[in-house]
Design a protein around this motif. Structure first.
Motif, PDB file in Angstrom:
ATOM      1  N   LYS A 154       0.864  -1.187   0.000  1.00 29.40           N
ATOM      2  CA  LYS A 154       0.000   0.000   0.000  1.00 29.40           C
ATOM      3  C   LYS A 154       0.891   1.225   0.000  1.00 29.40           C
ATOM      4  CE  LYS A 154      -1.937   3.259   2.803  1.00 29.40           C
ATOM      5  NZ  LYS A 154      -1.152   4.318   3.412  1.00 29.40           N
ATOM      6  N   HIS A 155       0.505   2.239  -0.757  1.00 31.19           N
ATOM      7  CA  HIS A 155       1.333   3.447  -0.797  1.00 31.19           C
ATOM      8  C   HIS A 155       0.431   4.677  -0.860  1.00 31.19           C
ATOM      9  CE1 HIS A 155       5.117   5.585  -1.704  1.00 31.19           C
ATOM     10  NE2 HIS A 155       4.314   6.416  -2.338  1.00 31.19           N
ATOM     11  N   SER A 156       0.796   5.689  -0.105  1.00 30.40           N
ATOM     12  CA  SER A 156       0.063   6.952  -0.175  1.00 30.40           C
ATOM     13  C   SER A 156       0.948   7.958  -0.890  1.00 30.40           C
ATOM     14  CB  SER A 156      -0.248   7.432   1.242  1.00 30.40           C
ATOM     15  OG  SER A 156      -0.421   8.838   1.257  1.00 30.40           O
ATOM     16  N   LEU A 164      17.112  11.842  -7.722  1.00 27.30           N
ATOM     17  CA  LEU A 164      16.208  12.681  -8.515  1.00 27.30           C
ATOM     18  C   LEU A 164      15.194  13.386  -7.603  1.00 27.30           C
ATOM     19  CD1 LEU A 164      15.090  13.678 -11.214  1.00 27.30           C
ATOM     20  CD2 LEU A 164      13.858  11.514 -11.467  1.00 27.30           C
ATOM     21  N   TYR A 165      14.670  12.674  -6.607  1.00 27.77           N
ATOM     22  CA  TYR A 165      13.655  13.270  -5.724  1.00 27.77           C
ATOM     23  C   TYR A 165      14.252  14.424  -4.915  1.00 27.77           C
ATOM     24  CZ  TYR A 165       9.350  13.349  -2.914  1.00 27.77           C
ATOM     25  OH  TYR A 165       8.172  13.730  -2.326  1.00 27.77           O
ATOM     26  N   ALA A 166      15.502  14.238  -4.464  1.00 28.23           N
ATOM     27  CA  ALA A 166      16.157  15.302  -3.688  1.00 28.23           C
ATOM     28  C   ALA A 166      16.333  16.552  -4.560  1.00 28.23           C
ATOM     29  CB  ALA A 166      17.506  14.813  -3.167  1.00 28.23           C
ATOM     30  N   THR A 209       9.938  20.892  -8.872  1.00 28.94           N
ATOM     31  CA  THR A 209       9.525  19.939  -9.910  1.00 28.94           C
ATOM     32  C   THR A 209       8.956  18.648  -9.313  1.00 28.94           C
ATOM     33  OG1 THR A 209      11.848  19.241 -10.068  1.00 28.94           O
ATOM     34  CG2 THR A 209      11.072  20.765 -11.741  1.00 28.94           C
ATOM     35  N   VAL A 210       8.496  18.732  -8.058  1.00 34.45           N
ATOM     36  CA  VAL A 210       7.894  17.524  -7.463  1.00 34.45           C
ATOM     37  C   VAL A 210       6.544  17.237  -8.115  1.00 34.45           C
ATOM     38  CG1 VAL A 210       6.893  16.504  -5.373  1.00 34.45           C
ATOM     39  CG2 VAL A 210       9.116  17.605  -5.255  1.00 34.45           C
ATOM     40  N   ASP A 211       5.712  18.265  -8.257  1.00 34.02           N
ATOM     41  CA  ASP A 211       4.321  18.001  -8.656  1.00 34.02           C
ATOM     42  C   ASP A 211       4.136  17.850 -10.171  1.00 34.02           C
ATOM     43  OD1 ASP A 211       5.039  20.647  -8.653  1.00 34.02           O
ATOM     44  OD2 ASP A 211       3.046  21.403  -8.193  1.00 34.02           O
ATOM     45  N   LEU A 267       6.607  12.323 -13.216  1.00 29.73           N
ATOM     46  CA  LEU A 267       7.710  12.156 -12.261  1.00 29.73           C
ATOM     47  C   LEU A 267       7.215  11.539 -10.952  1.00 29.73           C
ATOM     48  CD1 LEU A 267       9.876  15.379 -12.865  1.00 29.73           C
ATOM     49  CD2 LEU A 267      10.162  13.087 -13.818  1.00 29.73           C
ATOM     50  N   ILE A 268       6.040  11.928 -10.488  1.00 29.37           N
ATOM     51  CA  ILE A 268       5.505  11.294  -9.265  1.00 29.37           C
ATOM     52  C   ILE A 268       5.183   9.825  -9.556  1.00 29.37           C
ATOM     53  CG2 ILE A 268       3.632  11.247  -7.556  1.00 29.37           C
ATOM     54  CD1 ILE A 268       3.325  14.232  -7.850  1.00 29.37           C
ATOM     55  N   ALA A 269       4.509   9.591 -10.680  1.00 31.55           N
ATOM     56  CA  ALA A 269       4.083   8.217 -11.009  1.00 31.55           C
ATOM     57  C   ALA A 269       5.299   7.289 -11.109  1.00 31.55           C
ATOM     58  CB  ALA A 269       3.303   8.206 -12.321  1.00 31.55           C
ATOM     59  N   SER A 270       6.351   7.725 -11.791  1.00 33.59           N
ATOM     60  CA  SER A 270       7.523   6.844 -11.954  1.00 33.59           C
ATOM     61  C   SER A 270       8.263   6.689 -10.637  1.00 33.59           C
ATOM     62  CB  SER A 270       8.446   7.355 -13.058  1.00 33.59           C
ATOM     63  OG  SER A 270       8.782   8.700 -12.828  1.00 33.59           O
ATOM     64  N   SER A 271       8.275   7.744  -9.804  1.00 35.36           N
ATOM     65  CA  SER A 271       8.946   7.672  -8.505  1.00 35.36           C
ATOM     66  C   SER A 271       8.245   6.648  -7.599  1.00 35.36           C
ATOM     67  CB  SER A 271       8.921   9.077  -7.872  1.00 35.36           C
ATOM     68  OG  SER A 271       9.236   9.032  -6.517  1.00 35.36           O
ATOM     69  N   VAL A 272       6.929   6.779  -7.494  1.00 40.63           N
ATOM     70  CA  VAL A 272       6.164   5.874  -6.622  1.00 40.63           C
ATOM     71  C   VAL A 272       6.243   4.438  -7.134  1.00 40.63           C
ATOM     72  CG1 VAL A 272       3.805   5.267  -5.885  1.00 40.63           C
ATOM     73  CG2 VAL A 272       4.559   7.658  -5.807  1.00 40.63           C
ATOM     74  N   SER A 320       8.291   2.958  -9.255  1.00 36.37           N
ATOM     75  CA  SER A 320       9.618   2.310  -9.293  1.00 36.37           C
ATOM     76  C   SER A 320       9.951   1.741  -7.917  1.00 36.37           C
ATOM     77  CB  SER A 320      10.699   3.289  -9.763  1.00 36.37           C
ATOM     78  OG  SER A 320      10.825   4.367  -8.867  1.00 36.37           O
ATOM     79  N   LYS A 321       9.592   2.477  -6.855  1.00 41.12           N
ATOM     80  CA  LYS A 321       9.892   1.988  -5.494  1.00 41.12           C
ATOM     81  C   LYS A 321       9.074   0.741  -5.165  1.00 41.12           C
ATOM     82  CE  LYS A 321       9.525   6.194  -3.964  1.00 41.12           C
ATOM     83  NZ  LYS A 321       9.707   7.579  -3.554  1.00 41.12           N
ATOM     84  N   LYS A 322       7.821   0.748  -5.582  1.00 39.83           N
ATOM     85  CA  LYS A 322       6.964  -0.412  -5.293  1.00 39.83           C
ATOM     86  C   LYS A 322       7.452  -1.648  -6.048  1.00 39.83           C
ATOM     87  CE  LYS A 322       5.637   1.492  -2.594  1.00 39.83           C
ATOM     88  NZ  LYS A 322       5.604   1.195  -1.180  1.00 39.83           N
TER      89      LYS A 322
HETATM   90  N1  URA Z   1       5.985  10.355  -3.246  1.00 37.51           N
HETATM   91  C1  URA Z   1       7.000   9.741  -3.907  1.00 37.51           C
HETATM   92  O1  URA Z   1       7.440   8.663  -3.519  1.00 37.51           O
HETATM   93  N2  URA Z   1       7.512  10.344  -4.986  1.00 37.51           N
HETATM   94  C2  URA Z   1       7.075  11.521  -5.450  1.00 37.51           C
HETATM   95  O2  URA Z   1       7.585  12.003  -6.451  1.00 37.51           O
HETATM   96  C3  URA Z   1       6.028  12.171  -4.759  1.00 37.51           C
HETATM   97  C4  URA Z   1       5.483  11.542  -3.671  1.00 37.51           C
END
Ligand code: URA
Length: 434
Positions: free
Chosen positions: A81-83, A164-166, A173-175, A179-184, A186-188
């Protein structure tokens, strides 16, 4: 291939090839591309976006930029699960033990908070003795024996996203949806999830400020999942005001435990039950969301989720005093009540500002590496739609630095908008995207 050409292509709205994406991601991970060129590329993506194909390739390139967890030693379908990040969002602390109590193994890797949003690991680390860093062996053994473990992301997991997130965090450029979709995602993927339930937050306290943007983000993540053979369901939920009452690490753990004991806030319970039910559906335990929700409610009432939470905390070295009202969690030196200056209905309670105020009290990080104070934060006593009398307590400020209380109170007074009339409230659960 060179990075200037890639930045130029993206700046002009072109579509990157798979080779170019891998070249970029390798350069982010191994440090051969400097921060300023990564920032320029991220800004070009912010304005130009990415195609579905580019976003999926970027996700995969990032997911495999470092170590990938092998969860094959855990029996059963691995779900996660991820928020996307909110204020007062402690639902993971309720959902994981509930799912585990219902027989679904949850091997979760979580992150730390940044800016106005909190992170699950920071919350758990407010528990005295809690160990978020475990070896791979310990992690697997814990999930096999008690079905639940939440650990911090290892240093080698998705190194490209870490860097990249840092950079995105300090370059506005967070929102960006791709970039959010690939960040979330990729971690999952790197964390080994086969089925993923996403809680996509909408409102002032979220990265996505309106339902249209949030739906687009949800669709993008569901689509990425589909294109790489992972089942993803995204629930759009309200983040115009904080979830529950507690904002701040130890305060949120306390509220999550209250919830598992059956006396938590209604919104936190409703969301946690729904997210757990979605996890159970992905794990193949039930056939309908209504049936799954009913069963989760029964388990919540039975106290089995609470028992599972206690087992998980103990397994990871945590020491809670379950007989005390604050469970032995750290408490701030000062607790100051914020009073209503007039009567009225709470028309708005700006989640972003509440989160920012909690961060300024020391509950969150302005930048990666900042230390946080587990005891401080805010309890929003009155929530949207409630009637308040002049002099009623709107919120309680929990502080350790006396010098920060006046400015926190000033900010919170502005977060609360009181009105003579009631207005219709946005639903907590907005929609589900499959
Ligand atoms: N949560 C993340 O893991 N990545 C984002 O880019 C934004 C929210």
């Amino acid at each position: 291939m060179n990075i200037q050409e890639i930045i130029l292509k993206k700046r002009n709205g072109g579509e990157m090839t798979t080779d170019e994406i891998y070249f970029l991601v390798n350069g982010i991970s191994n440090g051969s591309i400097p921060d300023y060129q990564i920032a320029a590329w991220a800004m070009a993506v912010y304005f130009r976006g990415m195609t579905e194909q580019e976003t999926a390739q970027l996700t995969l390139a990032m997911a495999y930029s470092g170590e990938v967890m092998d969860l094959s030693a855990i029996a059963g379908k691995k779900v996660d699960k991820h928020s996307t990040g909110g204020v007062g969002d402690k639902a993971t602390l309720v959902v994981i033990p509930l799912a585990a109590a219902m027989g679904v193994p949850v091997a979760k890797m979580s992150g730390r908070g940044l800016g106005h949003t909190g992170g699950t690991i920071d919350k758990l680390e407010s528990i005295p003795g809690f160990q978020a860093e475990r070896t791979y062996q310990q992690f697997i053994e814990q999930v096999n024996s008690i079905k639940a473990a939440v650990i911090s992301q290892t240093g080698n997991l998705v190194p490209a996203d870490k860097r990249l997130y840092a950079i995105r965090d300090v370059t506005a450029t967070v929102d960006s949806i791709p970039l959010i979709a690939s960040s979330v995602m990729s971690k999952k993927i790197a964390a080994g999830a086969e089925g993923i339930v996403l809680d996509v937050k909408v409102g002032s306290g979220a990265f996505m400020k309106n339902v249209g943007e949030a739906r687009q983000l949800a669709n993008t993540m569901v689509q990425i999942g589909r294109s790489i053979g992972r089942q993803v369901v995204a629930v759009l939920t309200d983040m115009s005001q904080p979830l529950g009452h507690a904002v701040g690490n130890a305060l949120e753990v306390r509220e999550a435990i209250d919830s598992l004991r059956g006396h938590g806030p209604a919104d936190l319970e409703e969301l946690s039950v729904l997210l757990t039910a979605q996890l159970l559906l992905l794990a193949g335990k039930y056939n309908s969301i209504e049936e799954a929700r009913q069963e989760v409610r029964k388990v919540l009432i039975s106290g089995a989720g609470y028992e599972k939470f206690c087992q998980m905390i103990t397994a990871q070295g945590g020491r809670l005093a379950y007989d005390q009202s604050n469970y032995g969690l750290p408490q701030s030196n000062y607790q100051v009540e914020l009073k209503a200056s007039r009567e009225g209905f709470v028309a708005a309670l700006d989640a972003f500002e509440v989160g920012k105020t909690a961060m300024l009290l020391g509950a969150g990080r302005e930048k990666i590496g900042d230390t946080i104070d587990p005891a401080v934060g805010i309890q929003v006593i009155k929530k949207k739609g409630e009637w308040v009398q002049q002099g009623d307590t709107l919120a309680i400020i929990h502080a350790n630095n006396i010098g920060l209380i006046a400015s926190a109170a000033e900010r919170l007074q502005i977060c609360y908008q009181l009105s003579d009339t009631t207005s219709p409230q946005a639903p907590l659960i907005i929609d589900t995207v499959y």
